[in-house]
Design a protein around this motif. Structure first.
Motif, PDB file in Angstrom:
ATOM      1  N   SER A 277       0.869  -1.346  -0.045  1.00  0.00           N
ATOM      2  CA  SER A 277      -0.072  -0.003   0.172  1.00  0.00           C
ATOM      3  C   SER A 277       0.948   1.213   0.199  1.00  0.00           C
ATOM      4  CB  SER A 277      -0.952   0.016   1.399  1.00  0.00           C
ATOM      5  OG  SER A 277      -0.058  -0.063   2.364  1.00  0.00           O
ATOM      6  N   ASP A 278       2.240   1.005   0.230  1.00  0.00           N
ATOM      7  CA  ASP A 278       3.023   2.094  -0.055  1.00  0.00           C
ATOM      8  C   ASP A 278       3.603   2.694  -1.161  1.00  0.00           C
ATOM      9  OD1 ASP A 278       4.652   0.311  -0.090  1.00  0.00           O
ATOM     10  OD2 ASP A 278       6.127   0.815   1.651  1.00  0.00           O
ATOM     11  N   PHE A 279       2.982   1.973  -2.218  1.00  0.00           N
ATOM     12  CA  PHE A 279       3.463   2.263  -3.698  1.00  0.00           C
ATOM     13  C   PHE A 279       3.002   3.625  -3.960  1.00  0.00           C
ATOM     14  CE2 PHE A 279       5.899  -1.405  -3.824  1.00  0.00           C
ATOM     15  CZ  PHE A 279       6.410  -1.731  -4.808  1.00  0.00           C
ATOM     16  N   GLU A 280       3.777   4.426  -4.704  1.00  0.00           N
ATOM     17  CA  GLU A 280       3.095   5.703  -4.994  1.00  0.00           C
ATOM     18  C   GLU A 280       2.989   5.597  -6.736  1.00  0.00           C
ATOM     19  OE1 GLU A 280       5.786   8.700  -3.923  1.00  0.00           O
ATOM     20  OE2 GLU A 280       5.462   8.789  -1.862  1.00  0.00           O
ATOM     21  N   GLU A 281       2.037   6.482  -7.069  1.00  0.00           N
ATOM     22  CA  GLU A 281       2.036   6.572  -8.673  1.00  0.00           C
ATOM     23  C   GLU A 281       3.189   6.548  -9.566  1.00  0.00           C
ATOM     24  OE1 GLU A 281      -0.853   9.472  -9.727  1.00  0.00           O
ATOM     25  OE2 GLU A 281      -2.392   8.132  -9.400  1.00  0.00           O
ATOM     26  N   GLY A 282       3.286   5.828 -10.320  1.00  0.00           N
ATOM     27  CA  GLY A 282       4.700   5.670 -11.299  1.00  0.00           C
ATOM     28  C   GLY A 282       4.690   4.365 -11.864  1.00  0.00           C
ATOM     29  N   GLU A 283       5.783   4.171 -12.563  1.00  0.00           N
ATOM     30  CA  GLU A 283       6.047   3.084 -13.417  1.00  0.00           C
ATOM     31  C   GLU A 283       7.091   2.309 -12.512  1.00  0.00           C
ATOM     32  OE1 GLU A 283       7.021   2.328 -17.885  1.00  0.00           O
ATOM     33  OE2 GLU A 283       8.821   2.594 -17.050  1.00  0.00           O
ATOM     34  N   TYR A 284       6.981   1.067 -12.403  1.00  0.00           N
ATOM     35  CA  TYR A 284       7.737  -0.044 -11.735  1.00  0.00           C
ATOM     36  C   TYR A 284       7.903  -1.445 -12.463  1.00  0.00           C
ATOM     37  CZ  TYR A 284       6.375   2.853  -7.546  1.00  0.00           C
ATOM     38  OH  TYR A 284       6.112   4.092  -6.819  1.00  0.00           O
ATOM     39  N   SER A 285       8.984  -1.972 -12.046  1.00  0.00           N
ATOM     40  CA  SER A 285       9.047  -3.504 -12.485  1.00  0.00           C
ATOM     41  C   SER A 285       9.127  -4.491 -11.430  1.00  0.00           C
ATOM     42  CB  SER A 285      10.534  -3.315 -13.245  1.00  0.00           C
ATOM     43  OG  SER A 285      11.429  -3.181 -12.486  1.00  0.00           O
ATOM     44  N   LEU A 286       8.633  -5.582 -11.880  1.00  0.00           N
ATOM     45  CA  LEU A 286       8.853  -6.834 -11.042  1.00  0.00           C
ATOM     46  C   LEU A 286       9.406  -7.858 -11.606  1.00  0.00           C
ATOM     47  CD1 LEU A 286       6.524  -8.832 -11.880  1.00  0.00           C
ATOM     48  CD2 LEU A 286       4.935  -7.427 -10.669  1.00  0.00           C
ATOM     49  N   THR A 287       9.925  -8.813 -10.955  1.00  0.00           N
ATOM     50  CA  THR A 287      10.380 -10.100 -11.323  1.00  0.00           C
ATOM     51  C   THR A 287      10.097 -11.353 -11.003  1.00  0.00           C
ATOM     52  OG1 THR A 287      12.775  -8.794 -11.938  1.00  0.00           O
ATOM     53  CG2 THR A 287      12.784 -11.193 -12.027  1.00  0.00           C
ATOM     54  N   VAL A 288       9.503 -12.489 -11.892  1.00  0.00           N
ATOM     55  CA  VAL A 288       9.309 -13.649 -11.371  1.00  0.00           C
ATOM     56  C   VAL A 288      10.302 -14.632 -11.236  1.00  0.00           C
ATOM     57  CG1 VAL A 288       7.189 -15.457 -11.848  1.00  0.00           C
ATOM     58  CG2 VAL A 288       6.686 -13.058 -12.154  1.00  0.00           C
ATOM     59  N   ARG A 289      10.345 -15.469 -10.168  1.00  0.00           N
ATOM     60  CA  ARG A 289      11.236 -16.327  -9.998  1.00  0.00           C
ATOM     61  C   ARG A 289      10.920 -17.745  -9.793  1.00  0.00           C
ATOM     62  NH1 ARG A 289      16.410 -13.852 -10.339  1.00  0.00           N
ATOM     63  NH2 ARG A 289      16.524 -11.682  -9.937  1.00  0.00           N
ATOM     64  N   SER A 290      11.119 -18.839 -10.591  1.00  0.00           N
ATOM     65  CA  SER A 290      10.745 -19.957 -10.677  1.00  0.00           C
ATOM     66  C   SER A 290      11.824 -21.064 -10.264  1.00  0.00           C
ATOM     67  CB  SER A 290       9.699 -20.376 -11.570  1.00  0.00           C
ATOM     68  OG  SER A 290       8.627 -19.590 -11.857  1.00  0.00           O
ATOM     69  N   PRO A 291      11.693 -21.937  -9.438  1.00  0.00           N
ATOM     70  CA  PRO A 291      12.758 -22.967  -9.138  1.00  0.00           C
ATOM     71  C   PRO A 291      13.283 -23.630 -10.594  1.00  0.00           C
ATOM     72  CG  PRO A 291      10.970 -23.516  -7.770  1.00  0.00           C
ATOM     73  CD  PRO A 291      10.362 -22.409  -8.809  1.00  0.00           C
ATOM     74  N   GLY A 292      14.643 -23.606 -10.652  1.00  0.00           N
ATOM     75  CA  GLY A 292      15.217 -23.936 -11.990  1.00  0.00           C
ATOM     76  C   GLY A 292      15.205 -23.311 -13.237  1.00  0.00           C
ATOM     77  N   GLN A 293      14.486 -22.309 -13.225  1.00  0.00           N
ATOM     78  CA  GLN A 293      13.830 -21.537 -14.438  1.00  0.00           C
ATOM     79  C   GLN A 293      14.464 -20.184 -14.279  1.00  0.00           C
ATOM     80  OE1 GLN A 293      12.674 -22.844 -16.746  1.00  0.00           O
ATOM     81  NE2 GLN A 293      11.663 -24.895 -16.260  1.00  0.00           N
ATOM     82  N   PRO A 294      14.860 -19.679 -15.650  1.00  0.00           N
ATOM     83  CA  PRO A 294      15.328 -18.315 -15.663  1.00  0.00           C
ATOM     84  C   PRO A 294      14.154 -17.074 -15.011  1.00  0.00           C
ATOM     85  CG  PRO A 294      14.892 -18.928 -17.906  1.00  0.00           C
ATOM     86  CD  PRO A 294      14.608 -20.278 -17.002  1.00  0.00           C
ATOM     87  N   ALA A 295      14.723 -16.293 -14.491  1.00  0.00           N
ATOM     88  CA  ALA A 295      13.835 -15.196 -14.211  1.00  0.00           C
ATOM     89  C   ALA A 295      13.222 -14.666 -15.337  1.00  0.00           C
ATOM     90  CB  ALA A 295      14.404 -14.113 -13.228  1.00  0.00           C
ATOM     91  N   THR A 296      12.165 -13.697 -15.137  1.00  0.00           N
ATOM     92  CA  THR A 296      11.592 -13.044 -16.237  1.00  0.00           C
ATOM     93  C   THR A 296      10.845 -11.740 -15.525  1.00  0.00           C
ATOM     94  OG1 THR A 296       9.828 -12.863 -17.907  1.00  0.00           O
ATOM     95  CG2 THR A 296       9.342 -14.478 -16.003  1.00  0.00           C
ATOM     96  N   SER A 297      10.862 -10.449 -16.092  1.00  0.00           N
ATOM     97  CA  SER A 297      10.695  -9.249 -15.444  1.00  0.00           C
ATOM     98  C   SER A 297       9.513  -8.713 -16.509  1.00  0.00           C
ATOM     99  CB  SER A 297      11.948  -8.398 -15.346  1.00  0.00           C
ATOM    100  OG  SER A 297      12.700  -9.109 -14.449  1.00  0.00           O
ATOM    101  N   THR A 298       8.833  -7.597 -15.934  1.00  0.00           N
ATOM    102  CA  THR A 298       7.809  -6.671 -16.804  1.00  0.00           C
ATOM    103  C   THR A 298       8.066  -5.348 -16.019  1.00  0.00           C
ATOM    104  OG1 THR A 298       5.973  -6.684 -17.712  1.00  0.00           O
ATOM    105  CG2 THR A 298       5.794  -7.558 -15.636  1.00  0.00           C
ATOM    106  N   LYS A 299       7.413  -4.279 -16.520  1.00  0.00           N
ATOM    107  CA  LYS A 299       7.008  -3.095 -16.063  1.00  0.00           C
ATOM    108  C   LYS A 299       5.653  -3.074 -15.895  1.00  0.00           C
ATOM    109  CE  LYS A 299      11.425  -0.850 -17.846  1.00  0.00           C
ATOM    110  NZ  LYS A 299      11.526   0.323 -18.470  1.00  0.00           N
ATOM    111  N   PHE A 300       5.196  -2.261 -14.751  1.00  0.00           N
ATOM    112  CA  PHE A 300       3.378  -2.001 -14.563  1.00  0.00           C
ATOM    113  C   PHE A 300       3.548  -0.368 -14.237  1.00  0.00           C
ATOM    114  CE2 PHE A 300       5.501  -3.578 -10.730  1.00  0.00           C
ATOM    115  CZ  PHE A 300       4.624  -2.957  -9.845  1.00  0.00           C
ATOM    116  N   GLN A 301       2.267  -0.009 -14.263  1.00  0.00           N
ATOM    117  CA  GLN A 301       1.844   1.109 -13.900  1.00  0.00           C
ATOM    118  C   GLN A 301       1.081   1.328 -12.419  1.00  0.00           C
ATOM    119  OE1 GLN A 301       2.777   4.470 -15.010  1.00  0.00           O
ATOM    120  NE2 GLN A 301       3.890   3.338 -16.913  1.00  0.00           N
ATOM    121  N   VAL A 302       1.496   2.129 -11.508  1.00  0.00           N
ATOM    122  CA  VAL A 302       0.700   2.266 -10.282  1.00  0.00           C
ATOM    123  C   VAL A 302      -0.084   3.420 -10.459  1.00  0.00           C
ATOM    124  CG1 VAL A 302       0.812   2.534  -7.666  1.00  0.00           C
ATOM    125  CG2 VAL A 302       2.569   0.930  -8.970  1.00  0.00           C
TER     126      VAL A 302
END
Length: 845
Positions: free
Chosen positions: A687-712
C-alpha cells in the motif's frame, strides 16, 4: 710270412663287412594277394587247393604260383544258375588272359587277381501244360528233341523265334527278355504266369535270377463282325480299330500263310489237324496241314474270343468308304433282339451257335457351323470345345445347337447374338436332312459387336460411379451402340493413412468432373489422372509449445504433392523454447527442408520456460478501464509456465513464497502471494507504492527469471466476477445481508443491503497492514468518497471501504431500491476520483 698274413686278414675281414649289407637287402618279403571271382559262388584253384568266390593268400615276392579254373562251366547248387569262365585279369591291367590256367610270379606291385565268369540263369518255358523237352540246351541229354508242337499256340522271345512246346534255355543274367505269345486260329491267349508276377500278352522282364514262364492258351469262340448297309466299314473292338467283313477275305491267306523264321518242318500229313474246333468255322488251309510256329491271320471281321469274357464294341462316329460316301454310326445289333450304342459291353456266350454282331450305319452328310464375325464360340451337342465346327452327321439324327446370347472374343471384345441363318432361336434342336447342296449342311450364327468403353485411372483400382453403378478401374463396359452412360470419378481417394490421390482431371482435357459417353461399335478409352499427396505429420512436444509454418502451404490435413520440396519452420509459443528436430528433420535450428517422396513425420522438441504476457500486471478483478493497479490492491501477474503447479497460500497472513515461486519488487521487496499457477500469480501490491512506473521479476525454481514493467495508479477500481460468470453475463461477487451469495437463483430483493466485492478503490483510512486480513472492528472506510453507478446512473450507497476478514478486498454496500430495476440483471460500477471500474451485474428479484 706271418707279417703278410697279418696284413691280409684285415682285408678279408673288410670284404665280409662289405658283403653283409647286400645279403640283408636281398632277403624276400611276404605280400598279401587277393584272388576273387567276378560272380559270387564260382570256384578256382590256387597251388592245387580249391577256393570259392575269393581267397586272401600270403605269398613272397618273386615266388611262382599256379591259378587255374578246373571247371569252366560251373552249375550252382539247385541247377538253375551257372557260370562260364571268360578269362583272368589283375589289378595292374597287364594280365588279360583267356587260358584257364595261369602260372604267375609274384611281383612287387600286383596285389589281386580276378577270374571273370559269365552268369546265366535257367529259364523254363511252358506252353500251356506240355511236358518240357530239350529244344535249346546242347549241354543236356536228349538234345535236340523236337517234341510235339502245342496245337494252341507258340511263344516268340528275344532269344528264340519259335518255342512250339514246353522247354528251357540258359539266358545271360541282367539281359532283358521280351516275350510274345501267338495263338493259332480258334485259340485264345489268356496271359502269362511268370515267377515274378502275371502279366498279359506282351511282356519284357529282366533276367535277375532263374525264371519259370507259362503261356496260357485256351479254345476261342469265333465271332463275326458285320457292317450294314455298307460292308467292310471300320469298327472298334476293345478300343482297337479293325474292319467288318467284306466281300472277300482280307488279309489274303495265300500271301500270309508261311512259317515264322526258325520254325520246324511242316507237320507230317498224318499229324492231326491242330485246330480242334468245327472246321466249318474256319477257312480251309491252302496247303493242307499247318506248319507249327506259323502266324495265321483271320479275315477281317473274324475274331476269336474267350467264352464268358466281356468285350467293348464301338465304331468311329463317322467314316468314309472307298467311294467317298460318308457313313455315320447308328447302333449295334447283337442278335436275339439285343442292341446297343457306342462302347456297348457284350459277354461272349457259351453256346456254339453262330455269333454275328452287326454295326449299323446311316448315310452321313457334312455339316458346318460358322459365326459372323468368325472366331466366336458355339455349343454343339452340349460342348463348346470342339476343334472345329465341321461335323459328319447321319441323316435323321437329331442334334442340339446353341449360340450364346453374349460372348467375348480372343481380343476381349464382347458380342451379342442376332440370329441364326435358318431363322431359329439361339438354342434349337435340328434333324439332319438332305439339303440342296449335295451331301452338306450349313448354318450361320450372326453376331454384332458391342461398343466398348474402358475407364482407366492413374492409380488404378478406384471405384467410379457409372450411371448409378460402381465400377472398379480398369473398368470395361460393353454396351449396344447408342447406349449413354455418365461416368463420375472420385474427387479423392485415400491410398493409406498418410497418402491420398486427388483428381487432377481427364487426360483428354475434358475437365475433372462427371462426363457423359454414348457408345458406338468402336472401342474408346477415358483415363482419370490423379495427383499423389503425402502427409507431413508435425508433432509438437509439448503439444501446445509451438506453431508451424510451411512453404508451400499444405492442403487440408497437412498434405503436400508427392515429390514437393517443403520448407518447415517452427515458432515456439510464449513460455516455450525450441530445442531440436527429430524424425524426418534433425538439428537444433528451428527450420529445415525435406522432400515429400513419401509420408514423413517431424517432431519438434521444446522446453518450457517462464515468460510473462504482454501487459502482464493487471487488476486481480480482471480487465478494467484503468491502465494500472492501485496500492494495497490485489494484482494478477499473467504469463506462461510461471509455476510448476497451482498453489494457494494462507488467507492471512500472506506469504512471499508459494511452490518455490517469488515475485521480487523494487527495493528487494517481495510481493505477498495469494496463489500461483502456470499462467497467473495473484498477490497484494504493498500500500505504500506511489503512482509511477515500476518493474517486478518472477522467479521459479530451476528456471530463468522473467521481468516486466507496470503502472501504479492511486485509483484503479475493479469489481470481482463469479467463477461461473461469462462475458455476456458478468455476475458480480455479491452477498446478501446474511452473507449468502447473490445468484440468479437467489437474486437481491428490494430493500435489502447488498455487498459487492472489488479491489483497488483507493486509499483507506487508516491503511491496513499489508498481507494481513482487515479486522472486523473497527470498520476501515475509504479516505475519498466513492460513487455507485447502477445502469450508469449514480445512486446512493450505504458504505464503502476495506472488506473485513480479507486481504486486499474493498466492499461497496448499497440498499436495493425498487427504482433500480426488477426481475433483471442490474449493471453495477464503482467510480472513485473519476476512475471507473469494470461492469458487473447483480440479479434483482
Amino acid at each position: 710270412m706271418c707279417t703278410r698274413l697279418r696284413g691280409l686278414l684285415p682285408a678279408a675281414f673288410l670284404a665280409v663287412l662289405m658283403v653283409a649289407p647286400t645279403m640283408a637287402q636281398t632277403s624276400v618279403d611276404a605280400v598279401s594277394i587277393q584272388v576273387t571271382t567276378s560272380v559270387k559262388g564260382a570256384t578256382f584253384w590256387a597251388d592245387g587247393k580249391e577256393y570259392t568266390t575269393s581267397a586272401q593268400l600270403l605269398w613272397t615276392v618273386g615266388s611262382k604260383h599256379t591259378l587255374e579254373i578246373r571247371n569252366k562251366n560251373q552249375v550252382f547248387p539247385g541247377g538253375r544258375s551257372r557260370v562260364s569262365f571268360q578269362g583272368w585279369s589283375d589289378d595292374t591291367g597287364l594280365l588279360e588272359a583267356t587260358s584257364s590256367t595261369q602260372v604267375i610270379t609274384v611281383g612287387s606291385s600286383t596285389r589281386s587277381y580276378t577270374a571273370t565268369f559269365a552268369l546265366e540263369h535257367y529259364v523254363q518255358y511252358y506252353v500251356n501244360y506240355d511236358e518240357p523237352v530239350n529244344l535249346f540246351d546242347p549241354t543236356a541229354i536228349n538234345y535236340p528233341q523236337i517234341g510235339i508242337p502245342n496245337p494252341y499256340g507258340f511263344i516268340v522271345s528275344s532269344t528264340r523265334t519259335c518255342i512250339q512246346t514246353s522247354t528251357w534255355e540258359w539266358v545271360s543274367a541282367g539281359s532283358a527278355l521280351t516275350l510274345t505269345a501267338i495263338p493259332y486260329p480258334g485259340r485264345i491267349f489268356l496271359g502269362w504266369d511268370i515267377s515274378s508276377g502275371a502279366t498279359e500278352y506282351l511282356t519284357s522282364l529282366t533276367i535277375d535270377g532263374p525264371k519259370t514262364i507259362r503261356a496260357k492258351f485256351t479254345s476261342g469262340r469265333r465271332v463275326y463282325i458285320d457292317s450294314y448297309p455298307e460292308k467292310g466299314l471300320k469298327v472298334v473292338i476293345d478300343r482297337t480299330f479293325t474292319y467288318a467283313r467284306g466281300d472277300k477275305c482280307f488279309p489274303d491267306w495265300t500271301a500270309t500263310y508261311s512259317p515264322v523264321s526258325g520254325a520246324g518242318t511242316a507237320v507230317p500229313a498224318d499229324y492231326p489237324y491242330p485246330i480242334e474246333v468245327p472246321p466249318s468255322t474256319f477257312p480251309d488251309s491252302p496247303t493242307g496241314p499247318f506248319a507249327y510256329c506259323t502266324q495265321i491271320p483271320l479275315c477281317n471281321g473274324e475274331l476269336d474270343m474267350e467264352v464268358g469274357t466281356p468285350h467293348i464294341f464301338a465304331a468311329p462316329a463317322s467314316q468314309t468308304d472307298r467311294m467317298g460316301n460318308v457313313w455315320v454310326f447308328d447302333h449295334w445289333d447283337f442278335g436275339n433282339g439285343q442292341t446297343g450304342g457306342q462302347n456297348s459291353v457284350v459277354t461272349i456266350p457259351e453256346d456254339w451257335s453262330t455269333q454275328t454282331f452287326t454295326a449299323h450305319f446311316v448315310k452321313g452328310i457334312r455339316s458346318g457351323f460358322v459365326t459372323v464375325p468368325t472366331g466366336l464360340k458355339l455349343k454343339i451337342d452340349g460342348r463348346d470345345n470342339w476343334a472345329s465346327y465341321n461335323f459328319e452327321w447321319g441323316l435323321g439324327h437329331k442334334h442340339t445347337v446353341s449360340a450364346p446370347l453374349e460372348q467375348v472374343d480372343a481380343s476381349g471384345r464382347q458380342y451379342r447374338f442376332v440370329s441364326w441363318s435358318n431363322g431359329g432361336p439361339a438354342d434349337q434342336e435340328i434333324t439332319v436332312e438332305e439339303s440342296g447342296s449335295a451331301g452338306s449342311f450349313r448354318m450361320v450364327a450372326q453376331y454384332e459387336v458391342l461398343g466398348r468403353l474402358s475407364i482407366l485411372s492413374e492409380p488404378g483400382a478406384l471405384t467410379f460411379d457409372v450411371s448409378g453403378t460402381g465400377c472398379s478401374t480398369p473398368c470395361v463396359l460393353d454396351r449396344p451402340a447408342g447406349t449413354n452412360v455418365t461416368v463420375t470419378p472420385l474427387p479423392e481417394v485415400s491410398l493409406s493413412p498418410d497418402t491420398k490421390a486427388v483428381l487432377q482431371g481427364w487426360t483428354d482435357g475434358t475437365g475433372s468432373g462427371p462426363r457423359s459417353y454414348t457408345f458406338s461399335q468402336d472401342a474408346a478409352v477415358m483415363t482419370a489422372k490423379y495427383n499423389y499427396l503425402q502427409r507431413l505429420t508435425a508433432i509438437t512436444d509439448p503439444n501446445e509449445g509451438a506453431t508451424w509454418t510451411y512453404d508451400p502451404v499444405p492442403t487440408s490435413g497437412n498434405y503436400f504433392p508427392a515429390g514437393a520440396r517443403v520448407a518447415v519452420t517452427v515458432e515456439a509459443s510464449p513460455g516455450y523454447k525450441f530445442k531440436r528436430f527429430e524424425g524426418a528433420l534433425s538439428g537444433s535450428l528451428n527450420y529445415g527442408w525435406l522432400t515429400m517422396s513419401s509420408p514423413a513425420t517431424v517432431v519438434a522438441r521444446l522446453q518450457k520456460v517462464p515468460e510473462l504476457a504482454e501487459n502482464a500486471v493487471k487488476n486481480a478483478a480482471g480487465d478494467t478501464p484503468v491502465d494500472g493497479v492501485a496500492p494495497g490492491s490485489l494484482i494478477a501477474i499473467t504469463g506462461f509456465n510461471l509455476a510448476t503447479d497451482y498453489a494457494k497460500g494462507p488467507d492471512s497472513p500472506l506469504v512471499s513464497t508459494l511452490g518455490g515461486v517469488v515475485v521480487q519488487l523494487p527495493g528487494s521487496r517481495y510481493l505477498p502471494l495469494v496463489s500461483v499457477a502456470a499462467d497467473r500469480i495473484v498477490g497484494q501490491l504493498p500500500s505504500d507504492f506511489e503512482e509511477g512506473e515500476y518493474s517486478l521479476t518472477v522467479r521459479s525454481p530451476g528456471q530463468p527469471a522473467t521481468s516486466t514493467k507496470f503502472q501504479v495508479k492511486a485509483y484503479a477500481p475493479g469489481l470481482f466476477r463469479r467463477d461461473d460468470a461469462t462475458d455476456e453475463v458478468p455476475l458480480a461477487v455479491a452477498t446478501h445481508e446474511d452473507g449468502s451469495e447473490v445468484t440468479p437463483d437467489s437474486p437481491a430483493k428490494a430493500g435489502e443491503t447488498v455487498s459487492v466485492l472489488g479491489t483497488g478503490f483507493g486509499p483507506l483510512d487508516p491503511t491496513p497492514l499489508d498481507g494481513f486480513a482487515v479486522p472486523p472492528n473497527p470498520l476501515v472506510p475509504m479516505r475519498d468518497a466513492a460513487e455507485l453507478l447502477v445502469g450508469g446512473e449514480a445512486r446512493p450507497y450505504v458504505w464503502c471501504g476495506a472488506a473485513a476478514g480479507r486481504v486486499g478486498y474493498w466492499v461497496m454496500r448499497f440498499k436495493v431500491d425498487p427504482t433500480m430495476g426488477a426481475a433483471q440483471n442490474v449493471t453495477i460500477q464503482v467510480r472513485v476520483n473519476g476512475q471507473v471500474s469494470n461492469s458487473v451485474v447483480v440479479p434483482f428479484e
